[in-house]
Write a protein that holds these residues in place. Structure first.
Motif, PDB file in Angstrom:
ATOM      1  N   VAL A 137      44.210  54.198  35.513  1.00 42.20           N
ATOM      2  CA  VAL A 137      43.973  53.802  34.122  1.00 42.20           C
ATOM      3  C   VAL A 137      42.562  53.236  33.982  1.00 42.20           C
ATOM      4  O   VAL A 137      41.810  53.577  33.065  1.00 42.20           O
ATOM      5  CB  VAL A 137      45.020  52.759  33.668  1.00 42.20           C
ATOM      6  N   THR A 181      46.846  50.228  26.676  1.00 38.93           N
ATOM      7  CA  THR A 181      46.082  51.297  27.332  1.00 38.93           C
ATOM      8  C   THR A 181      46.681  52.659  26.971  1.00 38.93           C
ATOM      9  O   THR A 181      45.940  53.629  26.794  1.00 38.93           O
ATOM     10  CB  THR A 181      46.054  51.127  28.862  1.00 38.93           C
ATOM     11  N   GLY A 215      44.788  55.719  25.353  1.00 39.70           N
ATOM     12  CA  GLY A 215      44.844  57.077  25.881  1.00 39.70           C
ATOM     13  C   GLY A 215      45.195  58.073  24.792  1.00 39.70           C
ATOM     14  O   GLY A 215      44.560  59.132  24.672  1.00 39.70           O
ATOM     15  N   GLY A 263      42.241  61.315  28.436  1.00 42.75           N
ATOM     16  CA  GLY A 263      43.255  60.664  27.616  1.00 42.75           C
ATOM     17  C   GLY A 263      44.644  60.847  28.200  1.00 42.75           C
ATOM     18  O   GLY A 263      45.433  59.901  28.279  1.00 42.75           O
ATOM     19  N   ILE A 281      45.130  58.663  31.211  1.00 44.97           N
ATOM     20  CA  ILE A 281      45.358  57.265  30.826  1.00 44.97           C
ATOM     21  C   ILE A 281      46.820  57.093  30.409  1.00 44.97           C
ATOM     22  O   ILE A 281      47.488  56.127  30.799  1.00 44.97           O
ATOM     23  CB  ILE A 281      44.430  56.839  29.665  1.00 44.97           C
TER      24      ILE A 281
END
Lengths: 339, 509, 168
Positions: free
Chosen positions: B171, C16, C20, C49, C52
């Motif tokens: 991430v 997050t 994304g 994206g 993520i």
């Protein structure tokens, strides 16, 4: 399909340079009383940046202005950040903007945060010429004809490097493609010098570039000029490399690529509501800069075409330019949908 | 040795009283701009540029480069004291430098950083001196695929390194890439990820990201930890400086490894930032004390600093020979070069040997002067840490706010930095690794450009990354680095030994 | 108010994931395909994206799995606190004035924002006496003004009040 830029009588204009008259003595009295920002639509080291810093150097060395001059780089959004700044400060008398054709071309292709009408044109000082370069050692291309032949033999395989996408360099390449009926793979780099290095290193066949960015590689034998995109040959007859001078480079029309005149004017702007007396002051200042040894040396070193344009003639020139770009970009399919 | 003779001529030029004075002045100015993140080296150099218009080019470049060295040292200072990296390349210094300073050893941390930076720079200049003609030609061999391979190596060395949850690492690194993507795309000329917001169309500056993530994030963490800013305990003993310098030979393995990485990344287009990150990552992996990295380990300061400065010095050569600047500061200097009437390029070495070798000689001198001067400032900087946090905290906050603003004179950047501050605080507390995030922001768009340029020029064929021996070798090393953690884990499982013994001697090495 | 670490983990992963999704959505505008001459401008951003999103989802899963494994009583270390009430208040007391300074600066210029903030931090937060707080404020603002405007000629935002008094 060419961009015609009239520079007939440029030399005469230069000789008569002093003839530029200020409209009224009271206007000429205006002087900046605080630091002036010279806003550049490019990052440090780029063509517009060096142009601006030479102007700054010429003014500083010759004491043409009493207040400090700050060079402010605003390269964001391909340079549109600088002109959006002009939109935010429409009436500032202390901000002068330096760019190229980008000021009026960017809004045609890209979603930018200003319109051409947010700018007040002051002048165009010099124009950079474009040259088509190859790496003779790595690609075996020695003339413009060989380049075109190779491109015809292998459609889409011959590559040309340049600075940025949908900017001057890529426009030239599309003009070549259309004039010769070829398909050239255009590869954009961050700057013209990066593109030149790729050709000098033999990774790419050719590039289009302002002369100064490939000059040293020409001297080193890593690059060779094929033709220049002007209507007449360049004037400079001093030998540069291989017994060739700038004047020995054929024009592209001579060399068989029918693209007549493609120039990159170095332009100066203010915000649209900037006071008229300030605009007149800076226009006059730029005129004085033209006559300084520093600026003359810069123009000579970059093999530029010296043609100071301002006033109504300049506005007509700009309208002509915009119309030309509109036409080319329409053919390339680069115009924004709204246009 | 033609180079050696020319270097001696260069020293004859650089060692005049006039030029030594210029170096001292430049370094001092550089220290000031380097310490204040709101100014920074590019600002400093562009401020001095008008002054150089009336100087001769050699004096001018000596002034500007000396200022640059000074700013690099100054940047390390803020990294260590306040966790605010002034330049991209000093980010990796914060990882161990700041923890060490927080433990009350600011003087030691600063001395370690400055000494190893000096050593790194000298190795870099030595490489330039010996290999100047070779380096210029070698750099020409780098096309887009080679550029990509260099960036790939830097990423690969880092990926396996991060401990903790692999998903959080994923991430973190991908968010970094996303930040790097925002703004104008080089290849297509289109705006990306701007969501129609005008502020985003200019892109997100790296400096804004680190000021938020590291500077403001660290402030919040410090408060969270109950003001445990232990600078107060730091004793300002001059002897600490000398003791730390004497400590340096102990880290010779790290120094040699880092200098090699630095020189390699400086000659290739990787640059100082990639060099310092890669050196830190490899140091953590190969050093016997690797497991203490991130907690204030001396080698964790030595590794990035040595690599950063050796890369910075080496990178000057391709810049002069090719005319492609490696950083914003270098770009301003290059502009200066052209205004003084010199064109950077392969011919500069034969047409103006006095300029090139005078500059190289001044790099030896300038760095020596910088190390001496900067060590002299150590007590002053350490003194700042003794002030109570209730005073220092707000001052750092102001420095961060002004620093974010001066990057591009946008108020929006301050808001962005504050937002990244919260991200930095939350990520650090939840053990999301920040280093991969930063590396992705710095190198992400460059790597993507190089990849897409390679694709355009090869007609979409991936085999271009394995075509020449040079690019294939680099890609192979990259893949090896990527797989190394798995290989070593596998080897460890098979051989089943070593860990206990290593942990035992760790603290006393 | 006590925020548990688990709650914060979940909140962060959700944020997050949202980022994304936003990246994926933004990338769609540029074309996410792979053409003959390599990827389109949106190809990498779209992949980024997605990654993520995947990473965030996996993190969510991990948190959920761990708290399930720890049992409903949450007796192990996983239920520890991210920040407690007093901690949050101290944090807010430090951070919100910076936010206020930024908001004021956007309106009245950085020097005025800076002055108000420093005075607040010295007088109210640090508990200095009035005169020493005022003195510190003047010194900090003057030092910044001299360093940025005069020595290094980096203009900071002035705002209408300073403009009115002819400071530019």
């Amino acid at each position: 399909m060419t961009i015609r830029i009239s520079h007939a009588g440029a030399m005469v204009a230069l000789a008569l340079g002093c003839g530029f008259a200020m409209p009224g003595a009271a206007l000429a009295e205006w002087q900046p009383d605080r630091p002036v920002e010279l806003v550049v639509s490019a990052g440090p080291g780029g063509g517009s940046d060096i142009f601006t810093r030479v102007v700054q150097a010429a003014i500083t060395k010759n004491n043409l202005v009493k207040v400090p001059l700050l060079v402010v780089n605003k390269p964001g959004g391909s340079g549109s950040e600088a002109f959006a700044y002009a939109k935010d400060n429409p009436d500032s008398a202390y901000k002068v903007y330096f760019g190229t054709q980008d000021a009026y071309v960017l809004p045609l292709t890209t979603k930018v945060n200003y319109a051409y009408s947010d700018l007040k044109p002051l002048a165009a000082m010099v124009s950079d010429v474009f040259i088509l370069w190859s790496n003779p050692k790595a690609s075996g291309i020695n003339t413009a004809k060989e380049f075109v032949d190779k491109a015809k033999a292998a459609p889409g395989k011959i590559r040309a490097a340049g600075a940025k996408a949908k900017d001057a360099d890529e426009t030239v390449v599309t003009l070549i493609e259309r004039a010769t009926g070829t398909d050239i793979a255009y590869i954009p780099y961050k700057s013209g010098s990066e593109a030149a290095i790729q050709v000098a290193g033999g990774h790419i066949e050719a590039n289009t570039n302002n002369p100064s960015e490939s000059l040293e590689q020409w001297k080193a034998g890593n690059q060779k000029p094929l033709c220049v995109f002007t209507s007449e040959r360049l004037a400079d007859k001093t030998v540069v490399a291989d017994g060739m001078s700038w004047a020995d480079i054929p024009t592209c029309v001579e060399a068989g690529i029918d693209v007549k005149n493609f120039l990159q004017p170095r332009t100066v702007w203010m915000g649209k509501d900037a006071p008229a007396e300030a605009a007149a002051y800076y226009t006059d200042l730029m005129k004085k800069v033209m006559d300084t040894p520093e600026f003359k040396e810069y123009a000579a070193r970059n093999v530029q075409i010296v043609d100071f344009q301002t006033g109504d003639k300049y506005k007509a020139f700009l309208d002509q330019q915009i119309a030309n770009y509109n036409e080319i970009y329409k053919a390339n399919g680069w115009l924004l949908p709204s246009q | 040795m033609g180079n050696f003779g020319q270097l001696m001529d260069g020293f004859a030029i650089a060692l005049t009283t006039h030029h030594v004075m210029i170096m001292v002045l430049g370094v001092l100015l550089g220290l000031v701009v380097g310490v204040l993140p709101g100014l920074g080296a590019p600002n400093g150099v562009s401020l001095l540029l008008p002054l150089t218009f009336t100087m001769d080019p050699i004096s001018a470049i000596i002034l500007l480069t000396s200022m640059y060295w000074g700013a690099l040292f100054g940047g390390s200072t803020t990294s260590i004291l306040f966790n605010i990296p002034g330049e991209p390349s000093s980010v990796a210094t914060t990882f161990d430098g700041h923890p060490m300073a927080k433990q009350g050893e600011a003087v030691r941390a600063l001395t370690l950083a400055f000494t190893s930076a000096g050593i790194g720079a000298l190795v870099g200049v030595l490489v330039i001196t010996l290999l100047s003609s070779w380096v210029a030609n070698f750099a020409l061999r780098f096309g887009s695929p080679e550029y990509f391979a260099v960036y790939f190596m830097a990423f690969a060395s880092f990926i396996g390194m991060a401990g903790g949850s692999p998903f959080k690492t994923l991430v973190s690194i991908m968010l970094g890439f996303a930040v790097a993507t925002v703004g104008m795309d080089t290849i297509s000329g289109e705006g990306r990820l701007t969501f129609g917001l005008r502020e985003l169309s200019n892109g997100i500056s790296f400096l804004v990201v680190v000021i938020g993530l590291f500077g403001i994030g660290e402030l919040l963490l410090t408060i969270d930890e109950g003001y445990k800013f232990e600078g107060v305990k730091a004793k300002l003993k001059l002897s600490t400086i000398f003791r730390t310098v004497a400590e340096m030979p102990r880290y010779w393995v790290t120094i040699v490894r880092s200098a090699l990485i630095g020189c390699w990344m400086g000659i290739t287009p990787g640059g100082p930032t990639a060099a310092s990150f890669m050196s830190y990552a490899l140091g953590r992996r190969f050093s016997r004390r690797g497991k203490y990295f991130g907690k204030g380990e001396p080698e964790g300061i030595v590794a990035p600093e040595t690599a950063d400065h050796s890369a910075g010095s080496c990178a000057l050569l391709p810049m002069l020979a090719l005319g492609v600047p490696g950083s914003a500061t270098a770009a301003v200097m290059m502009g200066g070069l052209m205004i003084w009437g010199l064109n950077p390029g392969p011919m500069l070495f034969s047409t103006r040997p006095d300029f090139v070798w005078g500059l190289i000689a001044s790099m030896y001198m300038g760095n020596l002067i910088a190390v001496v001067l900067v060590l002299a400032t150590v007590p002053l900087f350490a003194f700042i840490l003794r002030a109570p946090f209730t005073v220092v905290g707000p001052l750092i906050a102001i420095i961060c706010v002004i620093g974010a603003y001066t990057v591009a004179n946008h108020m929006f950047d301050i808001w962005l930095a504050l937002a990244f501050g919260i991200v930095g605080y939350a990520f650090k507390k939840l053990d999301y690794p920040l280093a991969p995030f930063v590396l992705a922001v710095v190198l992400g768009d460059k790597a993507e450009d190089a990849f897409r340029q390679s694709m355009l020029s090869s007609g979409g064929s991936l085999s271009v990354f394995f075509e020449t021996p040079l690019v294939a070798t680099m890609m192979a090393i990259g893949i090896l680095l990527l797989l190394l953690p798995f290989i070593s884990r596998f080897a460890g499982a098979v051989l089943g030994k070593g860990n206990a013994a290593e942990a035992g001697d760790g603290r006393h090495a | 108010m006590n925020i548990s670490r688990n709650a914060m983990e979940v909140a962060t992963a959700l944020v997050t994931a949202l980022a994304g999704a936003a990246v994926c959505y933004g990338a769609m505008e540029n074309g996410i395909g792979w053409t003959e001459s390599g990827p389109k401008p949106g190809y990498f951003p779209f992949a980024i994206g997605c990654l993520i999103l995947i990473g965030s989802t996996a993190t969510l899963g991990q948190v959920a799995w761990k708290s399930l494994a720890a049992g409903p009583a949450g007796e192990s270390g996983h239920a520890d606190s991210f920040i407690n009430g007093p901690g949050l208040r101290t944090l807010a007391a430090f951070f919100l004035p910076i936010v206020a300074m930024t908001a004021i600066s956007a309106w009245l210029g950085l020097y005025i924002g800076m002055a108000l903030y420093i005075f607040y931090a010295m007088y109210f937060a640090a508990g200095f006496r009035l005169y020493s707080s005022l003195l510190t404020t003047v010194i900090v603002v003057a030092a910044n003004f001299i360093v940025f405007e005069k020595l290094f000629m980096v203009p900071l935002l002035k705002g209408p009040i300073l403009e009115y008094f002819g400071i530019y």
